[in-house]
Design a protein around this motif. Structure first.
Motif, PDB file in Angstrom:
ATOM      1  N   ARG A 150       0.925  -1.256   0.078  1.00 61.88           N
ATOM      2  CA  ARG A 150       0.209  -0.113   0.141  1.00 61.88           C
ATOM      3  C   ARG A 150       0.881   1.221  -0.052  1.00 61.88           C
ATOM      4  NH1 ARG A 150      -5.363  -1.315   2.085  1.00 61.88           N
ATOM      5  NH2 ARG A 150      -5.945  -3.091   1.093  1.00 61.88           N
ATOM      6  N   THR A 168       2.358   2.521  -3.290  1.00 66.12           N
ATOM      7  CA  THR A 168       1.486   2.958  -4.117  1.00 66.12           C
ATOM      8  C   THR A 168       1.293   4.437  -3.812  1.00 66.12           C
ATOM      9  OG1 THR A 168      -0.601   2.546  -3.171  1.00 66.12           O
ATOM     10  CG2 THR A 168       0.404   0.750  -4.706  1.00 66.12           C
ATOM     11  N   VAL A 222      -4.013   4.944   4.591  1.00 64.14           N
ATOM     12  CA  VAL A 222      -3.274   3.813   3.656  1.00 64.14           C
ATOM     13  C   VAL A 222      -3.770   2.479   3.646  1.00 64.14           C
ATOM     14  CG1 VAL A 222      -1.118   2.909   3.755  1.00 64.14           C
ATOM     15  CG2 VAL A 222      -1.434   5.238   4.400  1.00 64.14           C
ATOM     16  N   ALA A 223      -4.306   1.901   4.988  1.00 70.02           N
ATOM     17  CA  ALA A 223      -4.606   0.812   5.105  1.00 70.02           C
ATOM     18  C   ALA A 223      -5.827   0.450   5.929  1.00 70.02           C
ATOM     19  CB  ALA A 223      -3.508  -0.106   5.191  1.00 70.02           C
TER      20      ALA A 223
END
Length: 539
Positions: free
Chosen positions: A226, A229, A295-296
């Protein structure tokens, strides 16, 4: 790893989540304080013998969970392994080793299987009182804010430290509630330990090493993918909060690298002489939470995912040094996600929600009989929430506690704790910022003591002088208001008095809007008016 082995690990991972969820639910069921029992102001988690967080309960706040993730290591540094025994429970409320202020009690318990240390269980909860000046910003140092409990044993080999209980009973205003919560916290960890041992015996595990390696390796790889990116670079943001008696500037620079994300709070205001300072452990907790939301959000929150974020700061209001007063660290701390997300919005345009009310509108009420008459005394704590910022494709949520995630206390539970009446609790029209997507609404809350009583209250409010800002052309949310029913304006922070017969009125701030208001659909505006979210003559 074969498919069968991977499936087995996934099953054990789900079982581990069930263990910590039951751990947290034990605290919810047995807690004495309404802030825990009704609002879920707590955390619970399991850690490996190295003090690395394996799993957290879904129930809990980021400020508790992510500080707890570091606190276990503090306990291990203070209590040597050779002094840890089966049946032990350790405790502290040290703001710099726990969760940022004295009102949060953190307990850690070692978990043994066949004489071997296999895990630690940890939990945290906010208690109604810790003595001192009471829950408020008026202290000039942490020494005035209440009793300090260094890292020590609450119980050794299952025997509770009676001297600690006696000291607590002599130093707090609500000893039965506070001591009851201490036992609830200990029971929470004990349930986690027993369920873990049952699980390990059933599955045939001698340790959690293999499961931990599986969790951490999968989490690490997913997080790394992640972060790679994300656009690389540094972005800065500032916002201004009300402070106590003067505005407080917060500043952050977020830097995204190939394998990590750094946050630096340089440029933030110096430490305050009032109790709104934030230990870095709490600032870091909410900075990491904000980053993880971006992010996640779907990747487990554990030691491996948190390791990708670093937070630094010179000594300032977001990195307060002992013995600074820190009782209201949550007010400034809850602004940290908006601060960090404002920087990330520059890196990820069109993906970040607008600013919201952020800080909980907590109020601590000390109610007593008026004029020396007969009656009841009580300490009452309420958690209340303003509106969230609008999202890039959705309106903001109203009266919702972001970023803390706690529940609003039911009126019935609050009134049960003391002689007060909540006369009104309703959404506040016109408080959400205009935009293509409207900001969430605040609330209006009207509070009075029962006949023959009066009360003092500790105001812990923000966004009164500096409301939430909109994003991408959206309008700002409405500022908060603190007043009596006769129109007397009150301060947003500090202890103040409400005489018998008067009502305290809180008008909570709304969230900022998102996008150009001209793009809001006709149908959406009609629905806003029909539901009373905006006035008939507004917009």
């Amino acid at each position: 790893m074969s498919n069968v082995a991977e499936i087995r690990m996934q099953v054990m991972w789900n079982r581990l989540i069930s263990v910590v969820e039951e751990q947290a639910l034990t605290l919810l069921r047995t807690a004495f304080s309404t802030s825990v029992r009704e609002s879920g102001d707590l955390s619970a988690g399991v850690f490996n013998p190295r003090g690395e967080m394996l799993a957290q309960a879904v129930t809990g706040t980021p400020g508790h969970v992510n500080t707890m993730a570091e606190a276990v290591l503090q306990f291990m540094n203070e209590i040597p392994r050779e002094e840890m025994f089966e049946g032990d429970t350790y405790v502290t409320n040290d703001p710099w080793q726990g969760t940022g202020h004295l009102h949060d009690i953190t307990m850690v318990s070692p978990s043994f299987l066949n004489g071997e240390l296999v895990a630690f269980f940890a939990c945290t909860a906010h208690v109604v009182d810790v003595g001192g000046r009471g829950f408020g910003a008026d202290g000039k140092s942490v020494y005035e804010e209440g009793i300090q409990i260094p890292i020590m044993k609450f119980a050794e080999r299952g025997i509770v430290n009676r001297d600690l209980i006696r000291i607590l009973r002599s130093n707090v205003r609500e000893p039965n509630q506070v001591i009851g919560d201490f036992y609830s916290l200990a029971a929470c960890n004990d349930v986690g330990h027993r369920r873990l041992v049952d699980m390990m015996n059933e599955i045939g595990l001698a340790s959690l090493n293999g499961l931990g390696e599986f969790l951490f390796s999968r989490t690490h790889d997913a997080m790394l993918e992640r972060i790679r990116t994300l656009p690389k670079g540094s972005w800065s943001n500032e916002l201004v909060t009300d402070g106590y008696d003067e505005p407080v500037k917060l500043a952050a620079t977020v830097s995204v690298h190939d394998e990590r994300v750094d946050v630096d709070f340089s440029g933030s205001a110096p430490m305050s002489r009032w109790g709104i300072n934030v230990p870095i452990i709490y600032s870091k907790a909410y900075a990491c939470y904000a980053l993880k939301c971006v992010v996640a959000p779907d990747i487990p929150n554990n030691a491996a995912s948190l390791a990708f974020f670093t937070v630094s700061s010179p000594t300032n209001i977001l990195n307060a040094a002992r013995p600074a007063p820190v009782a209201l660290r949550h007010v400034i701390g809850h602004m940290v996600p908006d601060l960090v997300l404002g920087a990330m919005a520059q890196a990820l345009p069109g993906r970040i929600l607008a600013e919201g009310a952020a800080a909980l509108w907590n109020i601590h009420i000390s109610v007593r009989p008026a004029n020396g008459a007969a009656g009841r005394r009580a300490e009452v704590l309420m958690f209340n929430s303003g509106g969230m910022g609008a999202r890039p494709a959705l309106d903001g949520l109203s009266a919702t506690a972001f970023p803390s995630g706690v529940h609003t206390m039911p009126i019935e539970a609050t009134e049960h704790t003391g002689p007060i009446v909540i006369w009104r609790k309703e959404l506040r029209p016109d408080s959400g910022g205009d935009g293509e997507f409207r900001g969430g609404l605040g609330q209006v809350i009207e509070i009075a003591a029962t006949d023959g009583h009066e009360f003092d209250f500790s105001a812990m409010f923000d966004r009164v002088r500096h409301p939430a800002r909109g994003r991408d052309g959206g309008g700002g949310g409405a500022p908060g208001v603190v007043r009596l029913d006769d129109g007397t304006q009150l301060r947003p922070k500090g202890w103040q008095h409400v005489p018998e017969g008067r009502r305290l009125i809180l008008e909570l701030p709304g969230g900022g809007g998102y996008g150009d208001p001209a793009r809001r659909s006709v149908d959406a505006r009609a629905e806003d008016r029909s539901k009373g979210y905006v006035s008939e003559n507004d917009r």
